[in-house]
Design a protein around this motif. Sequence first.
Motif, mmCIF file in Angstrom:
data_model
loop_
_atom_site.group_PDB
_atom_site.id
_atom_site.type_symbol
_atom_site.label_atom_id
_atom_site.label_comp_id
_atom_site.label_asym_id
_atom_site.label_seq_id
_atom_site.Cartn_x
_atom_site.Cartn_y
_atom_site.Cartn_z
ATOM 1 N N ASN A 90 17.808 -5.924 -25.866
ATOM 2 C CA ASN A 90 17.032 -4.930 -25.106
ATOM 3 C C ASN A 90 15.752 -5.471 -24.493
ATOM 4 O O ASN A 90 15.100 -4.768 -23.714
ATOM 5 C CB ASN A 90 16.734 -3.698 -25.973
ATOM 6 N N GLY A 115 25.947 -4.993 -24.273
ATOM 7 C CA GLY A 115 25.714 -3.565 -24.476
ATOM 8 C C GLY A 115 26.381 -3.035 -25.733
ATOM 9 O O GLY A 115 25.817 -2.191 -26.441
ATOM 10 N N LEU A 119 24.168 -1.568 -28.813
ATOM 11 C CA LEU A 119 24.421 -0.235 -29.346
ATOM 12 C C LEU A 119 24.628 -0.279 -30.854
ATOM 13 O O LEU A 119 24.081 0.540 -31.604
ATOM 14 C CB LEU A 119 25.653 0.367 -28.659
ATOM 15 N N LEU A 176 26.836 0.403 -24.131
ATOM 16 C CA LEU A 176 25.757 0.614 -23.167
ATOM 17 C C LEU A 176 25.884 -0.423 -22.059
ATOM 18 O O LEU A 176 26.285 -1.564 -22.305
ATOM 19 C CB LEU A 176 24.402 0.459 -23.856
ATOM 20 N N TRP A 185 19.604 0.962 -19.856
ATOM 21 C CA TRP A 185 21.011 0.875 -20.213
ATOM 22 C C TRP A 185 21.608 2.276 -20.316
ATOM 23 O O TRP A 185 21.030 3.155 -20.944
ATOM 24 C CB TRP A 185 21.182 0.146 -21.542
ATOM 25 N N PHE A 187 25.658 4.528 -20.434
ATOM 26 C CA PHE A 187 27.091 4.386 -20.679
ATOM 27 C C PHE A 187 27.870 4.388 -19.372
ATOM 28 O O PHE A 187 28.978 3.873 -19.305
ATOM 29 C CB PHE A 187 27.580 5.509 -21.610
ATOM 30 N N HIS A 204 27.469 8.269 -30.435
ATOM 31 C CA HIS A 204 26.077 7.833 -30.272
ATOM 32 C C HIS A 204 25.152 9.046 -30.202
ATOM 33 O O HIS A 204 24.067 9.045 -30.801
ATOM 34 C CB HIS A 204 25.945 6.993 -28.996
ATOM 35 N N TYR A 263 17.027 9.174 -25.196
ATOM 36 C CA TYR A 263 18.331 8.647 -24.800
ATOM 37 C C TYR A 263 19.413 9.723 -24.831
ATOM 38 O O TYR A 263 20.331 9.725 -24.007
ATOM 39 C CB TYR A 263 18.726 7.440 -25.667
ATOM 40 N N GLN A 267 21.169 10.861 -21.032
ATOM 41 C CA GLN A 267 22.583 10.595 -20.808
ATOM 42 C C GLN A 267 23.296 11.807 -20.218
ATOM 43 O O GLN A 267 24.354 11.683 -19.616
ATOM 44 C CB GLN A 267 23.259 10.186 -22.120
#
Length: 340
Positions: A90, A115, A119, A176, A185, A187, A204, A263, A267
């Motif tokens: 990250n 990713g 995750l 991610l 990042w 999905f 997640h 997050y 999303q």
Amino acid sequence: MEWLVAKGGDVNAIYNFNCNDKYPTPEMWTEMEGTPHPILGYIDLLYGVIIMILYIPCLVVMLQKENIRLSCFKIMFLLGFVDLCAIAVNSVTTGVLMIEGAVYCSHPKTIFIAGALGLGFWCSACLICLILVLNRVLDILFPTLVKKYFSGSRTTCVLLIPIAYGLYFTILTPPLLFTSRYQAWFFDPFIYQNKTLEYQNYPHTANNLFIVVATCALYGYFCAAISKQFRKRLESTNKKSHAQIFLQSTLICMANFIAAMVYVYMQFFPVADFVIVIGHMSWQLGHGCPAIIYLFMNTTIRSGVSKIFRFKKPINTRTTTTVSVVGHGHQHHHHSSSLQ
């Protein structure tokens, strides 16, 4: 990750992940869809390198014989190792991709794997963090339960749970994927329009919501219990150590708390760019701030690192010494069996 393995490593063969449907080459994806952010990229890269440099000596101190025998240091070491791996994704990897202005289809296989790993590290660290706080709460309020669940090899058995938990997210859930357009990042690989919901990783989301609820519940109980003990007029040294435990534990988990909420929200719903940046920075801080907290607030680790680099003369430890754990300031005598 299982999708990539099932398709023999061909990311374009994965359903809804075919980059060739829009542009024929990765270079065109970068040129047409990417947005270079060199300043932010170098900041991310520098932050990642600094955190790694700070974290490594902390892990060395945790591995010292007199420390690693304590359950809290076992938990802290695993958290630190996971944090280091997460920072590589990250911060370091993100920094390089930000400088280039890359999107998922610029380096599909590399970003897919990074990713998936990132995750897994995030979800594993969330659970380890909660185990760490639970260990500290039990140590203060229910010492006999610490002996029951965290003595000897039982801590190692407990830590197999977050390891398996992280592997589940890495291998069996959608990864991610980075896009420089939004500096974070997601999905969604952003290959097709209006397909964001088809890429959602619901485990997640469940993880992040669980972390939020569990963190609030645990700290609420912790605060109530500590306040009750304060009213009983504990010795001033105990008051101080308990305050340090609460402060340092809170700082370690607060960034995770913020990142989890942001997050989950971003999303599913459109948000301003600065909110996305805050979410990503919280993810970075969640894995990086423990190193800073250990060095500045944990007496044992700060002293151990100082000895490694000879910043000060070693203290004579032939007499009974104390260890402040998890950056929590709570002290245990080396001859004590409370955490063994």
